[in-house]
Every structure is written in C-alpha cells, then in structure tokens.
Design an enzyme around this catalytic site. Structure first.
Site, PDB file in Angstrom:
ATOM      1  N   ARG A  40       0.812  -1.214   0.000  1.00  0.00           N
ATOM      2  CA  ARG A  40       0.000   0.000   0.000  1.00  0.00           C
ATOM      3  C   ARG A  40       0.848   1.269   0.000  1.00  0.00           C
ATOM      4  O   ARG A  40       0.286   2.365  -0.027  1.00  0.00           O
ATOM      5  CB  ARG A  40      -0.861   0.031   1.257  1.00  0.00           C
ATOM      6  CG  ARG A  40      -2.317  -0.343   1.029  1.00  0.00           C
ATOM      7  CD  ARG A  40      -2.938  -0.487   2.405  1.00  0.00           C
ATOM      8  NE  ARG A  40      -4.314  -0.156   2.452  1.00  0.00           N
ATOM      9  CZ  ARG A  40      -5.302  -1.064   2.573  1.00  0.00           C
ATOM     10  NH1 ARG A  40      -5.037  -2.335   2.567  1.00  0.00           N
ATOM     11  NH2 ARG A  40      -6.530  -0.665   2.683  1.00  0.00           N
ATOM     12  N   ARG A  92      -9.744   6.967   4.702  1.00  0.00           N
ATOM     13  CA  ARG A  92      -9.132   5.824   4.009  1.00  0.00           C
ATOM     14  C   ARG A  92      -8.926   6.122   2.525  1.00  0.00           C
ATOM     15  O   ARG A  92      -7.908   5.751   1.950  1.00  0.00           O
ATOM     16  CB  ARG A  92     -10.000   4.579   4.194  1.00  0.00           C
ATOM     17  CG  ARG A  92      -9.843   3.991   5.586  1.00  0.00           C
ATOM     18  CD  ARG A  92     -10.987   3.072   5.943  1.00  0.00           C
ATOM     19  NE  ARG A  92     -11.074   1.913   5.085  1.00  0.00           N
ATOM     20  CZ  ARG A  92     -12.177   1.167   4.971  1.00  0.00           C
ATOM     21  NH1 ARG A  92     -13.259   1.473   5.647  1.00  0.00           N
ATOM     22  NH2 ARG A  92     -12.184   0.122   4.184  1.00  0.00           N
ATOM     23  N   ARG A 150     -18.054  -2.732  10.255  1.00  0.00           N
ATOM     24  CA  ARG A 150     -16.645  -2.672  10.663  1.00  0.00           C
ATOM     25  C   ARG A 150     -16.352  -1.277  11.208  1.00  0.00           C
ATOM     26  O   ARG A 150     -16.846  -0.292  10.672  1.00  0.00           O
ATOM     27  CB  ARG A 150     -15.777  -2.938   9.431  1.00  0.00           C
ATOM     28  CG  ARG A 150     -14.742  -3.996   9.627  1.00  0.00           C
ATOM     29  CD  ARG A 150     -14.117  -4.350   8.314  1.00  0.00           C
ATOM     30  NE  ARG A 150     -13.253  -3.290   7.818  1.00  0.00           N
ATOM     31  CZ  ARG A 150     -12.578  -3.368   6.673  1.00  0.00           C
ATOM     32  NH1 ARG A 150     -12.692  -4.428   5.925  1.00  0.00           N
ATOM     33  NH2 ARG A 150     -11.804  -2.383   6.287  1.00  0.00           N
TER      34      ARG A 150
HETATM   35  P1  ADP Z   1      -9.890  -1.790   2.673  1.00  0.00           P
HETATM   36  O1  ADP Z   1      -9.058  -2.207   1.485  1.00  0.00           O
HETATM   37  O2  ADP Z   1     -11.356  -1.919   2.438  1.00  0.00           O
HETATM   38  O3  ADP Z   1      -9.484  -0.453   3.216  1.00  0.00           O
HETATM   39  P2  ADP Z   1      -8.425  -3.588   4.451  1.00  0.00           P
HETATM   40  O4  ADP Z   1      -9.029  -4.656   5.277  1.00  0.00           O
HETATM   41  O5  ADP Z   1      -7.501  -3.987   3.348  1.00  0.00           O
HETATM   42  O6  ADP Z   1      -9.660  -2.754   3.888  1.00  0.00           O
HETATM   43  O7  ADP Z   1      -7.623  -2.557   5.389  1.00  0.00           O
HETATM   44  C1  ADP Z   1      -8.168  -2.031   6.559  1.00  0.00           C
HETATM   45  C2  ADP Z   1      -7.134  -1.218   7.315  1.00  0.00           C
HETATM   46  O8  ADP Z   1      -6.039  -2.065   7.698  1.00  0.00           O
HETATM   47  C3  ADP Z   1      -6.473  -0.083   6.551  1.00  0.00           C
HETATM   48  O9  ADP Z   1      -7.254   1.089   6.551  1.00  0.00           O
HETATM   49  C4  ADP Z   1      -5.153   0.065   7.333  1.00  0.00           C
HETATM   50  O10 ADP Z   1      -5.353   0.758   8.549  1.00  0.00           O
HETATM   51  C5  ADP Z   1      -4.805  -1.365   7.674  1.00  0.00           C
HETATM   52  N1  ADP Z   1      -3.946  -1.990   6.630  1.00  0.00           N
HETATM   53  C6  ADP Z   1      -4.259  -3.067   5.878  1.00  0.00           C
HETATM   54  N2  ADP Z   1      -3.259  -3.364   5.022  1.00  0.00           N
HETATM   55  C7  ADP Z   1      -2.292  -2.423   5.224  1.00  0.00           C
HETATM   56  C8  ADP Z   1      -1.033  -2.164   4.628  1.00  0.00           C
HETATM   57  N3  ADP Z   1      -0.557  -2.920   3.634  1.00  0.00           N
HETATM   58  N4  ADP Z   1      -0.317  -1.110   5.097  1.00  0.00           N
HETATM   59  C9  ADP Z   1      -0.767  -0.339   6.097  1.00  0.00           C
HETATM   60  N5  ADP Z   1      -1.955  -0.520   6.679  1.00  0.00           N
HETATM   61  C10 ADP Z   1      -2.726  -1.549   6.260  1.00  0.00           C
END
Ligand code: ADP
Length: 234
Positions: A106, A188, A177
């Site tokens: 990300r 986000r 959630r």
């Molecule tokens: P979505 O793609 O719908 O935002 P996720 O379940 O992938 O949902 O992510 C939820 C949260 O988890 C993010 O908003 C972040 O806080 C954290 N997160 C998930 N993956 C990462 C990542 N690769 N790097 C940093 N934070 C992450």
C-alpha cells in the site's frame, strides 16, 4: 488426485515461476471478494493484511493494541509492521506455489520490500488493478456488513442476508466494521490517493504484468469473469 489439483501451477498464468498475484484498488473496490474467488480457482492462499491485522486486534496481543487506534482512524499501519507480517506469512509452506495479496503493498516502501522478498524467493508478480469510481465505493462501503463470528461479508445492496442484520450461516448479529463509518471512509480514501495510488506508476514503470479491470459494473461473478479472461484461466 485432490492434493495434485490444489498444488498445480495455476492454469494460463504465463511463466514457470510461482506468482504473487497483487490485487490493487481503493477501499471497497472488491479486492477481498475477488481474492476469495481467485483462491477457489487457483488453490493458492489469500493473504489479506487487513484481515491479519483485525485478527491481531481481536486477539488483544501487543501488536493488536499497537495498531487498533490507527486502523479505527482509517490511517495506514506502519510499513515495518505489515512488512513483517507478510514476510512471515509468505515463508510458510503453503505459499510455495504462489499466493494472492489483498491490501498489500500500500506504500512505495512496502512495494520495494515486497520486490526484495519476491526476488529472494523466486516469485514473479502480477498486478490486477480493480478500477472503481468513488461514489460507488462510498455507497458500497456504507452498505457493508460483516459477521463477527464467521467473517462472512454481506452487502445491503448486492448480497443482503436472508434476514436483516442476521448471518445466514450462524445466525449471529451482523456488524459494521469500525472503519466503515462514513467519516473514516473519507480518511481511508485520502490515504489511498496519497500513498497507494502512486504504486500504479511504480508497477507500470517496472514493465511487469499489470492488468486493468473494470470493478464498477456488474456482479462480483461478472467482474471475476473479466479477471479470468485476462489471466486466461479456465
Ligand atoms: P480496505 O481495502 O477496504 O481499506 P483492508 O481490510 O484492506 O480494507 O484494510 C483495513 C485497514 O487495515 C487499513 O485502513 C489500514 O489501517 C490497515 N492496513 C491493511 N493493510 C495495510 C497495509 N498494507 N499497510 C498499512 N496498513 C494496512
């Protein structure tokens, strides 16, 4: 034999090295849904950093406590935390034949670390970008419900539970959630624009496989058919 079936090289994926399939797109673009469908067809693990982090929060361990507030605020967890989670996970034996990454990388430092890990372990990468417009994403996330017991995802518009707010599988009361509240959704999306979207240029510049898929129109199955077509999967 069944064991052979799940271990075989994914049909149609070019090249002989095992693939790390990266599902890329903004929150609510359907990465998790498509990852689950791909997992069924390819028989390789689905690695969701969001799910892994939520599990750690639920378990109440030190890492979970450290990331809880960050996630609830819709911000990104520090790179070194997710990099370590992913490095540990892909070192497990079930990842030898390839795996599907959902929500990782990300940020640019995460992508650089992933490149290093994949190079070291002999995987090639393949990126699938799910393109969706933000009005759709906001509506989708706002209508999202999850079962706190079995994790099944529902959508009030496209995939509602049979009884309002009750899980079809185990009868548990569905929840929203923590980070799916509207004020947090904006945070986000802002994090996505600023930190994650630039990775598209990074992957385009690397000259590897980068597929663009329309993730806005159609049912999850129709969108999956597009992915299948692009990857030439049976
Ligand atoms: P979505 O793609 O719908 O935002 P996720 O379940 O992938 O949902 O992510 C939820 C949260 O988890 C993010 O908003 C972040 O806080 C954290 N997160 C998930 N993956 C990462 C990542 N690769 N790097 C940093 N934070 C992450």
């Amino acid at each position: 034999m069944e064991a052979d079936e799940t271990q075989r090289e994914p049909d149609g994926l070019p090249g002989r090295q095992p693939a790390a399939i990266i599902l890329f797109g903004p929150p609510g673009s359907g990465k998790g849904t498509q990852a689950k469908l791909l997992k069924t067809v390819l028989g390789i693990p689905h690695i969701s950093t969001g799910d892994m982090l939520r599990e750690r929060i639920a378990s109440g361990d030190e890492l979970g406590l450290r990331v809880k507030d960050i996630m609830q605020a819709g911000r990104l967890v520090p790179d070194e935390v997710v990099n370590q989670l992913v490095a540990d996970r892909i070192a497990e034996p079930d990842c030898q034949r390839g795996f599907i990454l959902d929500g990782y990388p990300r940020t640019l430092p995460q992508a650089a670390e992933l490149d290093r890990l994949l190079g070291e372990r002999g995987y090639r990468d393949l990126v699938i970008h799910l393109k969706v417009d933000y009005t759709k994403v906001i509506a989708r996330i706002a209508g999202r419900r999850v079962c706190p017991v079995c994790g099944t995802l529902y959508s009030l518009t496209s995939n509602p539970p049979r009884q309002p707010d009750v899980c079809d599988r185990d009868g548990a009361r569905l929840v929203v959630r923590d980070d799916d509240r509207e004020s947090v959704i904006r945070e986000r999306l802002e994090a996505y624009e600023r930190l994650t979207r630039p990775l598209l240029d990074y992957y385009a510049g690397k000259g590897g496989l980068l597929f663009e898929v329309d993730g806005s129109d159609g049912t999850p199955e129709e969108i999956f058919d597009r992915i299948r077509g692009l990857l030439r999967l049976k």
